[in-house]
Design a protein around this motif. Structure first.
Motif, mmCIF file in Angstrom:
data_model
loop_
_atom_site.group_PDB
_atom_site.id
_atom_site.type_symbol
_atom_site.label_atom_id
_atom_site.label_comp_id
_atom_site.label_asym_id
_atom_site.label_seq_id
_atom_site.Cartn_x
_atom_site.Cartn_y
_atom_site.Cartn_z
ATOM 1 N N ASN A 192 -57.899 76.563 -20.243
ATOM 2 C CA ASN A 192 -58.717 77.737 -19.923
ATOM 3 C C ASN A 192 -60.131 77.313 -19.541
ATOM 4 O O ASN A 192 -60.713 77.810 -18.558
ATOM 5 C CB ASN A 192 -58.778 78.687 -21.117
ATOM 6 C CG ASN A 192 -57.519 79.507 -21.297
ATOM 7 O OD1 ASN A 192 -56.670 79.554 -20.408
ATOM 8 N ND2 ASN A 192 -57.386 80.149 -22.439
ATOM 9 N N LEU A 193 -60.709 76.391 -20.314
ATOM 10 C CA LEU A 193 -62.064 75.937 -20.026
ATOM 11 C C LEU A 193 -62.115 75.139 -18.724
ATOM 12 O O LEU A 193 -63.082 75.252 -17.963
ATOM 13 C CB LEU A 193 -62.585 75.093 -21.188
ATOM 14 C CG LEU A 193 -62.792 75.841 -22.505
ATOM 15 C CD1 LEU A 193 -63.296 74.893 -23.586
ATOM 16 C CD2 LEU A 193 -63.766 77.004 -22.335
ATOM 17 N N ALA A 194 -61.074 74.350 -18.449
ATOM 18 C CA ALA A 194 -61.023 73.619 -17.179
ATOM 19 C C ALA A 194 -60.955 74.580 -15.999
ATOM 20 O O ALA A 194 -61.604 74.370 -14.964
ATOM 21 C CB ALA A 194 -59.827 72.675 -17.168
ATOM 22 N N ALA A 195 -60.164 75.652 -16.159
ATOM 23 C CA ALA A 195 -60.074 76.660 -15.099
ATOM 24 C C ALA A 195 -61.426 77.324 -14.869
ATOM 25 O O ALA A 195 -61.841 77.542 -13.718
ATOM 26 C CB ALA A 195 -59.021 77.707 -15.465
ATOM 27 N N LEU A 196 -62.139 77.636 -15.953
ATOM 28 C CA LEU A 196 -63.474 78.224 -15.812
ATOM 29 C C LEU A 196 -64.429 77.265 -15.115
ATOM 30 O O LEU A 196 -65.264 77.680 -14.303
ATOM 31 C CB LEU A 196 -64.024 78.595 -17.192
ATOM 32 C CG LEU A 196 -63.511 79.885 -17.822
ATOM 33 C CD1 LEU A 196 -64.042 80.028 -19.243
ATOM 34 C CD2 LEU A 196 -63.898 81.103 -16.987
ATOM 35 N N ILE A 224 -57.140 82.792 -14.209
ATOM 36 C CA ILE A 224 -58.293 83.689 -14.074
ATOM 37 C C ILE A 224 -57.903 84.818 -13.136
ATOM 38 O O ILE A 224 -57.502 84.579 -11.995
ATOM 39 C CB ILE A 224 -59.529 82.948 -13.542
ATOM 40 C CG1 ILE A 224 -59.981 81.881 -14.552
ATOM 41 C CG2 ILE A 224 -60.663 83.924 -13.251
ATOM 42 C CD1 ILE A 224 -61.187 81.073 -14.101
ATOM 43 N N LEU A 225 -57.991 86.044 -13.628
ATOM 44 C CA LEU A 225 -57.688 87.242 -12.844
ATOM 45 C C LEU A 225 -58.925 88.121 -12.788
ATOM 46 O O LEU A 225 -59.480 88.486 -13.828
ATOM 47 C CB LEU A 225 -56.527 88.024 -13.472
ATOM 48 C CG LEU A 225 -55.177 87.295 -13.570
ATOM 49 C CD1 LEU A 225 -54.155 88.188 -14.258
ATOM 50 C CD2 LEU A 225 -54.687 86.886 -12.186
ATOM 51 N N ASP A 226 -59.372 88.428 -11.581
ATOM 52 C CA ASP A 226 -60.549 89.277 -11.387
ATOM 53 C C ASP A 226 -61.743 88.787 -12.192
ATOM 54 O O ASP A 226 -62.467 89.561 -12.817
ATOM 55 C CB ASP A 226 -60.231 90.724 -11.753
ATOM 56 C CG ASP A 226 -59.180 91.337 -10.837
ATOM 57 O OD1 ASP A 226 -59.159 90.971 -9.644
ATOM 58 O OD2 ASP A 226 -58.373 92.155 -11.309
ATOM 59 N N GLY A 227 -61.945 87.468 -12.198
ATOM 60 C CA GLY A 227 -63.123 86.900 -12.837
ATOM 61 C C GLY A 227 -63.041 86.758 -14.340
ATOM 62 O O GLY A 227 -64.042 86.417 -14.975
ATOM 63 N N ARG A 231 -55.411 85.854 -21.058
ATOM 64 C CA ARG A 231 -54.942 85.172 -22.262
ATOM 65 C C ARG A 231 -53.521 85.565 -22.652
ATOM 66 O O ARG A 231 -52.840 84.801 -23.346
ATOM 67 C CB ARG A 231 -55.903 85.440 -23.425
ATOM 68 C CG ARG A 231 -57.312 84.931 -23.120
ATOM 69 C CD ARG A 231 -58.267 85.074 -24.280
ATOM 70 N NE ARG A 231 -59.592 84.601 -23.892
ATOM 71 C CZ ARG A 231 -59.975 83.335 -23.925
ATOM 72 N NH1 ARG A 231 -59.126 82.401 -24.348
ATOM 73 N NH2 ARG A 231 -61.191 82.980 -23.551
ATOM 74 N N GLY A 232 -53.082 86.725 -22.236
ATOM 75 C CA GLY A 232 -51.707 87.114 -22.478
ATOM 76 C C GLY A 232 -51.411 87.480 -23.917
ATOM 77 O O GLY A 232 -52.302 87.553 -24.772
ATOM 78 N N GLY A 238 -50.089 80.787 -20.073
ATOM 79 C CA GLY A 238 -50.327 79.470 -19.493
ATOM 80 C C GLY A 238 -49.733 78.316 -20.263
ATOM 81 O O GLY A 238 -49.836 77.168 -19.807
ATOM 82 N N GLU A 239 -49.105 78.582 -21.401
ATOM 83 C CA GLU A 239 -48.503 77.488 -22.186
ATOM 84 C C GLU A 239 -47.142 77.110 -21.580
ATOM 85 O O GLU A 239 -46.081 77.307 -22.168
ATOM 86 C CB GLU A 239 -48.357 77.900 -23.646
ATOM 87 C CG GLU A 239 -49.675 78.108 -24.370
ATOM 88 C CD GLU A 239 -50.428 76.800 -24.587
ATOM 89 O OE1 GLU A 239 -49.795 75.721 -24.528
ATOM 90 O OE2 GLU A 239 -51.657 76.858 -24.804
ATOM 91 N N ILE A 240 -47.190 76.528 -20.390
ATOM 92 C CA ILE A 240 -45.971 76.215 -19.643
ATOM 93 C C ILE A 240 -45.078 75.250 -20.413
ATOM 94 O O ILE A 240 -43.854 75.382 -20.443
ATOM 95 C CB ILE A 240 -46.328 75.618 -18.269
ATOM 96 C CG1 ILE A 240 -47.137 76.626 -17.448
ATOM 97 C CG2 ILE A 240 -45.067 75.204 -17.518
ATOM 98 C CD1 ILE A 240 -47.673 76.058 -16.158
#
Length: 257
Positions: A192-196, A224-227, A231-232, A238-240
Protein backbone atom coordinates in the motif's frame (compact mmCIF):
# COMPACT_ATOMS: atom_id res chain seq x y z
CA UNK A 1 -13.55 18.51 1.99
CA UNK A 2 -15.47 16.93 4.90
CA UNK A 3 -16.83 19.46 7.37
CA UNK A 4 -18.48 17.24 9.96
CA UNK A 5 -17.34 14.72 12.54
CA UNK A 6 -15.85 14.79 16.03
CA UNK A 7 -13.96 18.04 16.59
CA UNK A 8 -10.54 16.58 17.33
CA UNK A 9 -10.66 14.20 14.37
CA UNK A 10 -11.80 16.98 12.06
CA UNK A 11 -9.00 19.27 13.20
CA UNK A 12 -6.47 16.55 12.40
CA UNK A 13 -8.02 16.03 8.96
CA UNK A 14 -7.96 19.77 8.23
CA UNK A 15 -4.40 20.13 9.48
CA UNK A 16 -3.21 17.21 7.34
CA UNK A 17 -5.02 18.61 4.30
CA UNK A 18 -3.48 22.07 4.69
CA UNK A 19 0.03 20.74 5.26
CA UNK A 20 -0.16 18.38 2.30
CA UNK A 21 -1.61 21.08 0.04
CA UNK A 22 1.24 23.43 0.91
CA UNK A 23 3.75 20.65 0.24
CA UNK A 24 2.26 19.97 -3.18
CA UNK A 25 1.38 23.48 -4.33
CA UNK A 26 3.56 25.92 -2.37
CA UNK A 27 4.35 28.73 -2.46
CA UNK A 28 0.68 29.47 -1.84
CA UNK A 29 -1.24 32.00 0.23
CA UNK A 30 -3.71 31.35 3.02
CA UNK A 31 -6.67 32.72 0.98
CA UNK A 32 -5.78 30.43 -1.92
CA UNK A 33 -5.60 27.40 0.41
CA UNK A 34 -8.97 28.35 1.89
CA UNK A 35 -10.54 28.56 -1.55
CA UNK A 36 -9.04 25.33 -2.88
CA UNK A 37 -9.82 23.19 0.18
CA UNK A 38 -13.18 24.72 1.00
CA UNK A 39 -12.09 25.63 4.54
CA UNK A 40 -12.84 28.93 6.22
CA UNK A 41 -10.04 31.50 6.13
CA UNK A 42 -9.86 31.72 9.97
CA UNK A 43 -9.43 27.93 10.10
CA UNK A 44 -6.62 28.02 7.56
CA UNK A 45 -4.95 30.92 9.36
CA UNK A 46 -5.02 29.07 12.69
CA UNK A 47 -3.63 25.88 11.15
CA UNK A 48 -0.92 27.80 9.26
CA UNK A 49 0.12 29.65 12.43
CA UNK A 50 0.41 26.34 14.28
CA UNK A 51 2.46 24.77 11.46
CA UNK A 52 4.78 27.80 11.41
CA UNK A 53 5.24 27.56 15.19
CA UNK A 54 6.20 23.90 14.77
CA UNK A 55 8.62 24.85 11.96
CA UNK A 56 6.86 22.56 9.48
CA UNK A 57 6.16 25.41 7.06
CA UNK A 58 7.77 28.81 6.51
CA UNK A 59 7.04 32.01 4.64
CA UNK A 60 8.52 32.39 1.17
CA UNK A 61 7.70 36.08 0.97
CA UNK A 62 4.77 38.11 -0.33
CA UNK A 63 3.08 38.15 -3.70
CA UNK A 64 2.55 41.52 -5.29
CA UNK A 65 0.27 40.33 -8.10
CA UNK A 66 -3.36 41.44 -8.29
CA UNK A 67 -5.29 44.11 -6.42
CA UNK A 68 -5.21 44.72 -2.69
CA UNK A 69 -2.39 44.23 -0.22
CA UNK A 70 0.25 41.56 -0.90
CA UNK A 71 -0.49 38.09 0.47
CA UNK A 72 2.09 36.05 2.35
CA UNK A 73 2.93 32.78 0.61
CA UNK A 74 3.83 29.57 2.42
CA UNK A 75 6.07 26.61 1.57
CA UNK A 76 7.00 23.37 3.28
CA UNK A 77 10.07 23.71 5.50
CA UNK A 78 11.69 20.76 3.79
CA UNK A 79 15.09 20.83 5.51
CA UNK A 80 13.97 21.25 9.13
CA UNK A 81 13.10 17.65 10.01
CA UNK A 82 13.84 14.13 8.86
CA UNK A 83 11.54 11.14 8.39
CA UNK A 84 12.65 7.54 8.85
CA UNK A 85 11.11 5.08 6.43
CA UNK A 86 11.49 1.31 6.73
CA UNK A 87 10.40 -1.26 4.15
CA UNK A 88 10.32 -4.36 6.33
CA UNK A 89 10.71 -7.40 4.11
CA UNK A 90 10.60 -11.09 4.85
CA UNK A 91 14.28 -11.58 3.93
CA UNK A 92 15.71 -8.03 4.03
CA UNK A 93 14.84 -4.50 5.07
CA UNK A 94 15.43 -1.14 3.42
CA UNK A 95 15.67 2.01 5.51
CA UNK A 96 15.89 5.69 4.61
CA UNK A 97 16.03 9.12 6.12
CA UNK A 98 14.31 11.76 4.01
CA UNK A 99 13.55 15.40 4.57
CA UNK A 100 9.98 16.72 4.57
CA UNK A 101 10.25 17.53 0.87
CA UNK A 102 10.76 13.80 0.14
CA UNK A 103 14.47 13.98 -0.75
CA UNK A 104 16.41 10.86 0.30
CA UNK A 105 19.33 11.86 2.54
CA UNK A 106 20.51 8.43 3.67
CA UNK A 107 19.65 4.82 2.84
CA UNK A 108 20.71 1.40 4.03
CA UNK A 109 19.87 -2.27 3.37
CA UNK A 110 19.98 -5.05 5.97
CA UNK A 111 19.78 -8.78 5.29
CA UNK A 112 17.82 -10.92 7.77
CA UNK A 113 19.54 -14.00 9.14
CA UNK A 114 16.95 -14.92 11.73
CA UNK A 115 15.90 -18.51 12.19
CA UNK A 116 12.27 -19.57 12.50
CA UNK A 117 10.77 -18.16 15.71
CA UNK A 118 13.44 -15.46 15.60
CA UNK A 119 13.09 -11.99 17.09
CA UNK A 120 11.77 -9.96 14.12
CA UNK A 121 10.61 -7.17 16.42
CA UNK A 122 14.01 -6.94 18.09
CA UNK A 123 15.71 -6.75 14.70
CA UNK A 124 13.36 -3.94 13.65
CA UNK A 125 14.06 -2.01 16.87
CA UNK A 126 17.81 -2.30 16.32
CA UNK A 127 17.46 -1.22 12.68
CA UNK A 128 15.47 1.88 13.68
CA UNK A 129 17.95 2.69 16.46
CA UNK A 130 20.71 2.62 13.84
CA UNK A 131 18.80 5.16 11.76
CA UNK A 132 17.85 7.28 14.79
CA UNK A 133 21.54 7.67 15.69
CA UNK A 134 22.40 9.32 12.36
CA UNK A 135 20.98 12.86 12.82
CA UNK A 136 23.98 13.60 15.05
CA UNK A 137 26.12 13.18 11.92
CA UNK A 138 24.67 16.16 10.08
CA UNK A 139 21.19 14.87 9.25
CA UNK A 140 18.02 16.66 10.47
CA UNK A 141 16.16 15.88 13.68
CA UNK A 142 13.76 12.94 13.27
CA UNK A 143 10.10 14.01 13.23
CA UNK A 144 8.44 10.66 12.56
CA UNK A 145 8.79 7.04 11.45
CA UNK A 146 6.92 5.15 8.73
CA UNK A 147 6.98 1.33 8.58
CA UNK A 148 5.82 -0.81 5.67
CA UNK A 149 4.92 -4.34 6.88
CA UNK A 150 4.50 -7.40 4.62
CA UNK A 151 1.12 -8.47 5.92
CA UNK A 152 -2.43 -7.46 6.78
CA UNK A 153 -2.28 -4.20 8.73
CA UNK A 154 -5.17 -2.18 10.13
CA UNK A 155 -5.08 1.60 9.96
CA UNK A 156 -5.14 4.02 11.71
CA UNK A 157 -4.01 2.09 14.81
CA UNK A 158 -1.15 0.33 13.03
CA UNK A 159 -2.01 -3.17 14.25
CA UNK A 160 -0.35 -5.98 12.29
CA UNK A 161 -3.12 -8.58 12.10
CA UNK A 162 -1.09 -11.19 10.23
CA UNK A 163 2.43 -11.10 8.80
CA UNK A 164 3.42 -14.76 8.16
CA UNK A 165 7.01 -14.10 7.07
CA UNK A 166 7.62 -12.31 10.39
CA UNK A 167 5.43 -14.66 12.46
CA UNK A 168 3.39 -11.72 13.78
CA UNK A 169 -0.29 -11.87 14.74
CA UNK A 170 -2.29 -9.02 16.24
CA UNK A 171 0.87 -7.04 17.03
CA UNK A 172 0.23 -3.41 18.08
CA UNK A 173 3.38 -2.33 16.27
CA UNK A 174 2.55 1.38 15.93
CA UNK A 175 1.90 1.70 19.67
CA UNK A 176 5.05 -0.25 20.56
CA UNK A 177 7.29 1.88 18.33
CA UNK A 178 5.70 5.18 19.43
CA UNK A 179 6.39 4.35 23.06
CA UNK A 180 9.90 3.13 22.33
CA UNK A 181 11.13 6.04 20.20
CA UNK A 182 8.95 8.93 21.36
CA UNK A 183 8.04 10.22 17.89
CA UNK A 184 5.06 9.94 15.54
CA UNK A 185 4.79 6.51 13.93
CA UNK A 186 2.73 5.27 10.99
CA UNK A 187 2.45 1.55 10.24
CA UNK A 188 0.77 0.22 7.09
CA UNK A 189 0.99 -2.58 4.57
CA UNK A 190 4.24 -2.32 2.60
CA UNK A 191 2.66 -2.57 -0.85
CA UNK A 192 0.00 0.00 0.00
CA UNK A 193 2.78 2.42 0.91
CA UNK A 194 4.72 1.56 -2.26
CA UNK A 195 1.60 2.26 -4.31
CA UNK A 196 1.20 5.63 -2.58
CA UNK A 197 4.84 6.42 -3.33
CA UNK A 198 4.39 5.74 -7.04
CA UNK A 199 1.11 7.67 -7.06
CA UNK A 200 2.66 10.68 -5.33
CA UNK A 201 6.20 10.78 -6.74
CA UNK A 202 6.64 8.10 -9.40
CA UNK A 203 5.14 6.63 -12.55
CA UNK A 204 1.59 6.98 -11.21
CA UNK A 205 1.85 10.70 -10.53
CA UNK A 206 -1.25 12.43 -11.86
CA UNK A 207 -3.28 9.22 -12.11
CA UNK A 208 -6.65 8.97 -10.40
CA UNK A 209 -6.40 5.21 -9.86
CA UNK A 210 -3.66 2.58 -10.15
CA UNK A 211 -2.66 -0.96 -9.17
CA UNK A 212 0.87 -1.66 -7.96
CA UNK A 213 1.96 -5.33 -7.90
CA UNK A 214 5.07 -6.60 -6.16
CA UNK A 215 6.72 -10.04 -6.33
CA UNK A 216 9.22 -10.84 -3.59
CA UNK A 217 9.08 -13.10 -0.55
CA UNK A 218 5.32 -12.87 -1.15
CA UNK A 219 3.02 -11.51 -3.85
CA UNK A 220 0.91 -8.45 -3.10
CA UNK A 221 -0.84 -5.47 -4.66
CA UNK A 222 -1.57 -1.91 -3.64
CA UNK A 223 -4.80 -0.53 -5.08
CA UNK A 224 -5.60 3.18 -5.33
CA UNK A 225 -9.12 4.11 -6.44
CA UNK A 226 -10.07 7.76 -6.90
CA UNK A 227 -7.03 8.92 -4.95
CA UNK A 228 -7.61 6.63 -1.94
CA UNK A 229 -6.05 3.33 -0.88
CA UNK A 230 -8.63 0.57 -1.33
CA UNK A 231 -8.32 -1.71 1.68
CA UNK A 232 -11.21 -4.08 1.12
CA UNK A 233 -12.86 -6.48 3.53
CA UNK A 234 -10.81 -6.94 6.72
CA UNK A 235 -8.08 -4.71 5.22
CA UNK A 236 -6.92 -7.64 3.05
CA UNK A 237 -7.37 -6.19 -0.45
CA UNK A 238 -4.34 -6.91 -2.64
CA UNK A 239 -3.14 -9.96 -0.70
CA UNK A 240 -2.68 -11.93 -3.92
CA UNK A 241 -0.28 -14.44 -2.41
CA UNK A 242 -2.94 -15.58 0.07
CA UNK A 243 -5.75 -16.09 -2.42
CA UNK A 244 -7.02 -19.66 -2.73
CA UNK A 245 -6.65 -20.64 -6.41
CA UNK A 246 -9.94 -22.58 -6.55
CA UNK A 247 -12.69 -24.31 -4.57
CA UNK A 248 -10.81 -27.61 -4.83
CA UNK A 249 -8.19 -26.18 -2.49
CA UNK A 250 -10.58 -25.25 0.34
CA UNK A 251 -9.58 -26.95 3.56
CA UNK A 252 -6.01 -27.69 2.47
CA UNK A 253 -2.92 -26.36 4.16
CA UNK A 254 -0.57 -24.10 2.18
CA UNK A 255 2.04 -26.84 1.98
CA UNK A 256 -0.48 -29.09 0.21
CA UNK A 257 -1.02 -26.69 -2.71
Amino acid sequence: MPSSGPGNVQRKINRSAVLNYIRRHGPISRPAISKQLGLSLPTVRKIADDLIAEKLIISSGFTGAGLGRPAEELIINGQQYGIIGVDLGGSKSYGTITNLAGDILYEVYAEHRRERNGDALGELMAFIERLMSLPGKGLPEIWGIGIGVPGITVRPDGVVVYAPSLEWRDLRLQEILSQRFGVRVLVDNDVNLAALGEWEFGIGKGAQSLVYITIGTGIGAGIILDGQIYRGFNHAAGEIGHLIPGVDYLGRRYDQF
